[in-house]
Design an enzyme around this catalytic site. Structure first.
Site, mmCIF file in Angstrom:
data_model
loop_
_atom_site.group_PDB
_atom_site.id
_atom_site.type_symbol
_atom_site.label_atom_id
_atom_site.label_comp_id
_atom_site.label_asym_id
_atom_site.label_seq_id
_atom_site.Cartn_x
_atom_site.Cartn_y
_atom_site.Cartn_z
ATOM 1 N N SER A 149 0.768 -1.211 -0.088
ATOM 2 C CA SER A 149 0.155 -0.176 0.016
ATOM 3 C C SER A 149 0.892 1.253 -0.250
ATOM 4 C CB SER A 149 -0.874 0.014 1.204
ATOM 5 O OG SER A 149 -1.628 1.100 1.398
ATOM 6 N N TYR A 182 -3.847 -1.467 9.244
ATOM 7 C CA TYR A 182 -3.623 -1.832 7.987
ATOM 8 C C TYR A 182 -2.057 -1.445 7.472
ATOM 9 C CZ TYR A 182 -4.377 -2.017 2.978
ATOM 10 O OH TYR A 182 -4.498 -2.310 1.571
ATOM 11 N N LYS A 186 0.964 -3.962 6.339
ATOM 12 C CA LYS A 186 1.504 -3.637 4.915
ATOM 13 C C LYS A 186 3.231 -3.320 4.871
ATOM 14 C CE LYS A 186 -1.798 -4.717 2.274
ATOM 15 N NZ LYS A 186 -1.938 -5.903 1.392
#
Length: 268
Positions: A149, A182, A186
């Site tokens: 990401s 998140y 990542k």
């Protein structure tokens, strides 16, 4: 044994994964695409839809069941691919999820959300790669991709161009979107990528993290329309970018986080 390049895409029945399938179908190169979904029924439905949208493709699609949170699903897929193909040429670790938004505020709920974020995005991806590595190194041109990401960027964490980096107003509780879990998982996945590059270097496996940018998918449950208002782009653009990595256009950038929305190489 199939002469086409055999490409396994996890989480391929929807979102970016499905767009990667269609991008490969539209390529002039022929592929045998293993369209992976947690549910075989959804994988079959996605296969039919992709074939309808790309009727003149030189490639073939086979739906496969793969729930990366399930050890038995992972080993069953290994057995299936071993028996039918004997190798994997390209593994695209696309399956993942964002659980931050909508998570509860109790310590128990937050702990469960954080733990599952790591399990789905990082631990399970690593275990699938570990299981399929013996099939990957049997390829004459093996490629291994991890979907990361643009928010998983340590050096760019203070970049004001990303709204997620803005500091909220003083006081408690804090308002606004937080993707702490998140973003953390990542970043962890990027280290997993580097480790697999190290582990498989002598086997000739080309390894990348791919940062597809903010795309209008259902990631996180906000919905495509909400994400479009935040600047999200057509998921097909992300699928096309992943295809360029598969087809050799980023071979000079092995071991890096490659992207197209935040520059060709994303520092992290």
């Amino acid at each position: 044994m199939a002469s086409n390049s055999i490409v396994l895409i996890t989480g391929a029945n929807a979102g970016l994964g499905f767009e990667i399938v269609k991008a490969l179908l539209k390529s002039t190169k022929p592929y045998t695409i293993l369209l992976g979904g947690r549910s075989l029924e959804k994988a079959k439905a996605a296969t039919q839809q992709a074939q309808t949208e790309c009727p003149s493709s030189n490639s073939v699609i086979k739906p496969v069941q793969i729930d990366i949170e399930s050890d038995s699903s992972i080993t069953n897929l290994f057995d299936q691919i071993s028996a039918e193909y004997g190798r994997v040429d390209v593994l695209i670790n696309n399956a993942g999820a964002q659980f931050d938004m909508g998570a509860g505020s109790s310590l128990r709920e937050m702990r469960e959300m954080f733990n599952r974020s790591w399990d789905v995005n990082t631990t399970s991806t690593h275990l699938l790669t570990h299981t399929l590595a013996p099939l990957l190194i049997k390829s004459s041109d093996p490629r291994l991709l991890f979907m990361t990401s643009g928010t998983a960027n340590l050096t760019g964490h203070s970049n004001p161009a990303l709204p997620i980096n803005h500091s909220p107003a003083k006081g408690w509780p804090k308002e606004g979107i937080s993707l702490t879990a998140y973003r953390s998982v990542k970043v962890g996945l990027n280290m997993v990528m580097l480790e697999w590059k190290r582990l498989l270097s002598e086997d000739g496996v080309k390894v990348w993290s791919v940062s597809p940018g903010l795309l209008a998918t259902n990631l996180g449950g906000a919905g495509p329309e909400v994400l479009k208002k935040m600047g999200a782009r057509d998921p097909a653009l992300g699928g096309n970018f992943v295809r360029t990595v598969v087809e050799g256009e980023r071979d000079a950038d092995v071991g890096k986080v490659v992207g197209w929305m935040m520059g060709p190489i994303q520092p992290w």
